[in-house]
Scaffold this motif. Sequence first.
Motif, PDB file in Angstrom:
ATOM      1  N   THR A  17       0.831  -1.212   0.000  1.00 16.87           N
ATOM      2  CA  THR A  17       0.000   0.000   0.000  1.00 16.87           C
ATOM      3  C   THR A  17       0.858   1.252   0.000  1.00 16.87           C
ATOM      4  OG1 THR A  17      -1.751  -1.155   1.227  1.00 16.87           O
ATOM      5  CG2 THR A  17      -1.813   1.246   1.243  1.00 16.87           C
ATOM      6  N   ILE A  18       1.869   1.268   0.869  1.00 20.30           N
ATOM      7  CA  ILE A  18       2.765   2.426   0.974  1.00 20.30           C
ATOM      8  C   ILE A  18       3.483   2.685  -0.356  1.00 20.30           C
ATOM      9  CG2 ILE A  18       4.999   3.123   1.936  1.00 20.30           C
ATOM     10  CD1 ILE A  18       2.856   3.834   3.835  1.00 20.30           C
ATOM     11  N   MET A  19       3.879   1.631  -1.043  1.00 24.01           N
ATOM     12  CA  MET A  19       4.608   1.790  -2.303  1.00 24.01           C
ATOM     13  C   MET A  19       3.705   2.237  -3.455  1.00 24.01           C
ATOM     14  SD  MET A  19       7.430  -1.317  -2.368  1.00 24.01           S
ATOM     15  CE  MET A  19       6.218  -2.636  -2.140  1.00 24.01           C
ATOM     16  N   ALA A  20       2.477   1.716  -3.487  1.00 22.57           N
ATOM     17  CA  ALA A  20       1.599   1.989  -4.627  1.00 22.57           C
ATOM     18  C   ALA A  20       0.790   3.277  -4.495  1.00 22.57           C
ATOM     19  CB  ALA A  20       0.643   0.806  -4.833  1.00 22.57           C
ATOM     20  N   CYS A 206      -7.950 -10.743   8.180  1.00 25.45           N
ATOM     21  CA  CYS A 206      -8.062  -9.571   9.058  1.00 25.45           C
ATOM     22  C   CYS A 206      -6.730  -8.839   9.177  1.00 25.45           C
ATOM     23  CB  CYS A 206      -8.551  -9.992  10.443  1.00 25.45           C
ATOM     24  SG  CYS A 206     -10.267 -10.567  10.493  1.00 25.45           S
ATOM     25  N   LEU A 207      -5.642  -9.594   9.290  1.00 29.00           N
ATOM     26  CA  LEU A 207      -4.325  -8.992   9.443  1.00 29.00           C
ATOM     27  C   LEU A 207      -3.900  -8.217   8.196  1.00 29.00           C
ATOM     28  CD1 LEU A 207      -2.417 -11.918  11.202  1.00 29.00           C
ATOM     29  CD2 LEU A 207      -3.072  -9.733  12.236  1.00 29.00           C
ATOM     30  N   THR A 208      -4.202  -8.746   7.024  1.00 28.68           N
ATOM     31  CA  THR A 208      -3.807  -8.043   5.796  1.00 28.68           C
ATOM     32  C   THR A 208      -4.640  -6.776   5.590  1.00 28.68           C
ATOM     33  OG1 THR A 208      -5.262  -9.420   4.413  1.00 28.68           O
ATOM     34  CG2 THR A 208      -2.988 -10.143   4.656  1.00 28.68           C
ATOM     35  N   ILE A 209      -5.925  -6.832   5.944  1.00 27.52           N
ATOM     36  CA  ILE A 209      -6.752  -5.620   5.867  1.00 27.52           C
ATOM     37  C   ILE A 209      -6.210  -4.570   6.824  1.00 27.52           C
ATOM     38  CG2 ILE A 209      -9.016  -4.627   6.361  1.00 27.52           C
ATOM     39  CD1 ILE A 209      -9.137  -6.122   3.805  1.00 27.52           C
ATOM     40  N   MET A 210      -5.840  -4.996   8.045  1.00 24.10           N
ATOM     41  CA  MET A 210      -5.265  -4.077   9.029  1.00 24.10           C
ATOM     42  C   MET A 210      -4.014  -3.392   8.471  1.00 24.10           C
ATOM     43  SD  MET A 210      -5.546  -6.531  12.356  1.00 24.10           S
ATOM     44  CE  MET A 210      -4.041  -5.860  13.035  1.00 24.10           C
ATOM     45  N   GLY A 211      -3.107  -4.188   7.898  1.00 27.59           N
ATOM     46  CA  GLY A 211      -1.876  -3.629   7.349  1.00 27.59           C
ATOM     47  C   GLY A 211      -2.145  -2.635   6.241  1.00 27.59           C
ATOM     48  N   GLY A 212      -3.102  -2.978   5.357  1.00 30.07           N
ATOM     49  CA  GLY A 212      -3.460  -2.082   4.264  1.00 30.07           C
ATOM     50  C   GLY A 212      -4.035  -0.769   4.774  1.00 30.07           C
ATOM     51  N   LEU A 213      -4.849  -0.838   5.822  1.00 31.12           N
ATOM     52  CA  LEU A 213      -5.469   0.375   6.373  1.00 31.12           C
ATOM     53  C   LEU A 213      -4.444   1.269   7.054  1.00 31.12           C
ATOM     54  CD1 LEU A 213      -8.858  -0.995   7.788  1.00 31.12           C
ATOM     55  CD2 LEU A 213      -8.545   0.611   5.902  1.00 31.12           C
ATOM     56  N   VAL A 214      -3.474   0.659   7.737  1.00 29.42           N
ATOM     57  CA  VAL A 214      -2.416   1.465   8.362  1.00 29.42           C
ATOM     58  C   VAL A 214      -1.617   2.201   7.281  1.00 29.42           C
ATOM     59  CG1 VAL A 214      -0.284   1.397   9.708  1.00 29.42           C
ATOM     60  CG2 VAL A 214      -2.227   0.003  10.417  1.00 29.42           C
ATOM     61  N   GLY A 215      -1.289   1.487   6.200  1.00 31.14           N
ATOM     62  CA  GLY A 215      -0.577   2.123   5.097  1.00 31.14           C
ATOM     63  C   GLY A 215      -1.389   3.240   4.465  1.00 31.14           C
ATOM     64  N   PHE A 216      -2.685   2.986   4.295  1.00 31.43           N
ATOM     65  CA  PHE A 216      -3.575   3.990   3.704  1.00 31.43           C
ATOM     66  C   PHE A 216      -3.695   5.220   4.588  1.00 31.43           C
ATOM     67  CE2 PHE A 216      -7.990   5.639   3.476  1.00 31.43           C
ATOM     68  CZ  PHE A 216      -7.943   6.179   2.197  1.00 31.43           C
ATOM     69  N   PHE A 217      -3.704   5.007   5.912  1.00 28.24           N
ATOM     70  CA  PHE A 217      -3.896   6.121   6.839  1.00 28.24           C
ATOM     71  C   PHE A 217      -2.817   7.187   6.700  1.00 28.24           C
ATOM     72  CE2 PHE A 217      -3.009   8.084  11.002  1.00 28.24           C
ATOM     73  CZ  PHE A 217      -4.185   8.801  11.148  1.00 28.24           C
ATOM     74  N   PHE A 218      -1.590   6.789   6.359  1.00 24.67           N
ATOM     75  CA  PHE A 218      -0.514   7.764   6.207  1.00 24.67           C
ATOM     76  C   PHE A 218      -0.846   8.800   5.129  1.00 24.67           C
ATOM     77  CE2 PHE A 218       1.917   4.572   8.483  1.00 24.67           C
ATOM     78  CZ  PHE A 218       2.761   5.347   9.269  1.00 24.67           C
ATOM     79  N   PHE A 219      -1.693   8.433   4.188  1.00 21.97           N
ATOM     80  CA  PHE A 219      -2.074   9.339   3.104  1.00 21.97           C
ATOM     81  C   PHE A 219      -3.480   9.916   3.303  1.00 21.97           C
ATOM     82  CE2 PHE A 219       0.867   6.157   1.556  1.00 21.97           C
ATOM     83  CZ  PHE A 219       1.838   6.923   0.925  1.00 21.97           C
ATOM     84  N   ASN A 220      -4.220   9.357   4.259  1.00 25.45           N
ATOM     85  CA  ASN A 220      -5.612   9.757   4.459  1.00 25.45           C
ATOM     86  C   ASN A 220      -5.820  10.606   5.711  1.00 25.45           C
ATOM     87  OD1 ASN A 220      -8.619   8.397   5.643  1.00 25.45           O
ATOM     88  ND2 ASN A 220      -8.548   9.502   3.709  1.00 25.45           N
ATOM     89  N   LYS A 221      -4.762  10.703   6.545  1.00 23.82           N
ATOM     90  CA  LYS A 221      -4.890  11.528   7.750  1.00 23.82           C
ATOM     91  C   LYS A 221      -5.013  12.996   7.334  1.00 23.82           C
ATOM     92  CE  LYS A 221       0.063  12.181   8.735  1.00 23.82           C
ATOM     93  NZ  LYS A 221       0.576  11.680   7.467  1.00 23.82           N
ATOM     94  N   LYS A 222      -5.628  13.796   8.194  1.00 24.82           N
ATOM     95  CA  LYS A 222      -5.865  15.197   7.872  1.00 24.82           C
ATOM     96  C   LYS A 222      -4.560  15.972   7.747  1.00 24.82           C
ATOM     97  CE  LYS A 222      -8.498  19.218   9.407  1.00 24.82           C
ATOM     98  NZ  LYS A 222      -9.189  19.392   8.127  1.00 24.82           N
ATOM     99  N   PRO A 223      -4.399  16.768   6.690  1.00 26.64           N
ATOM    100  CA  PRO A 223      -5.289  16.907   5.534  1.00 26.64           C
ATOM    101  C   PRO A 223      -5.057  15.762   4.547  1.00 26.64           C
ATOM    102  CG  PRO A 223      -3.406  18.365   5.282  1.00 26.64           C
ATOM    103  CD  PRO A 223      -3.240  17.687   6.615  1.00 26.64           C
ATOM    104  N   ALA A 224      -6.125  15.095   4.178  1.00 21.67           N
ATOM    105  CA  ALA A 224      -6.038  13.889   3.357  1.00 21.67           C
ATOM    106  C   ALA A 224      -5.455  14.187   1.971  1.00 21.67           C
ATOM    107  CB  ALA A 224      -7.409  13.251   3.215  1.00 21.67           C
TER     108      ALA A 224
END
Length: 321
Positions: A17-20, A206-224
């Motif tokens: 997620t972080i790379m893509a 569940c673990l892979t979804i968790m990892g993907g969401l953590v990676g996504f959050f770095f780009f989705n935190k305010k300001p998204a």
Amino acid sequence: MHWTEMLLSSVSSFALTIMAMPIIIGYFRTKQLGQTTRDDGPKWHEVKTGTPTMGGVVFLIASVISTVWVGVWQKSLSISLGLLLFITLLYGLLGFLDDFIKVFRKRNLGLTSKQKLIGQLVGGLLFFIVYQLNNLPTNLTIPLIGSIDFGWFYGIFALFWLVGFSNAVNLTDGLDGLVAGTAGIAYTAYAFIAWNQQQTDILIFCLTIMGGLVGFFFFNKKPAKIFMGDVGSLALGGGLAAVSILLKQEWSLLLIGLIFVIETASVMIQVTSFKLTGKRVFKMSPIHHHFEISGWSEWRIVLAFWFISLITAVLSLWLVF
């Protein structure tokens, strides 16, 4: 499943997620494609117009790739895992079509609510048919009453659960980082339950979804820098409902996903009240907008909702264990 292997499941999805994600964000910015804010939404959300969306595509693909390769490695491919991937990808596809029409075809409404509902119902029906054909349990444990086997009638509940929570998470996705956090906490809780039940297949998911969401959050935190779009929120909600069904912990989702329940209830209360009395109960629904208009900052609302999700998740785990 050893803790290092569990960590690898999340790290794989996180890394992909972080790379893509920067590639997707760059593409949307280059093509000048982005989110269009609702006309009836808070006026200060207008600054978010043009922000890239459909980020859910990235963490979903990352999660699916990680789930499959870790599942093969752990020899944990199963009907349950297939059902989880099916419902998550199908609901994600519905969200993708909705987002695609909005962003690329410049049609604000995307798919109609009827089209989305039909797609969700068909997906839920196929899910239950495969579920039933593989003789998976159709009993529903009701607190204080006990376990009751509903047979084919369990399919009605399954459809309601899948469609209901898919839409509930979708309604919640209105603030930067809100769903990334609340859904991440919910999937973490179910990872603990799956681990306790020694259901490695569901644990990996569940673990892979968790990892993907953590990676996504770095780009989705305010300001998204990017939003997840319906492709992410519909898939996450459907996945959560499916996980609770396959773990036979359906009731727990009402507590683990309490924020999603409250957000949905606020919309239902608002609509019902306005139709019956012409008056609104909240300043705006879903309820996170009510708090915004009341003067709460976006971060304050997000952190408060995360905290509630964390408390309800811990309480649910205490009740389950």
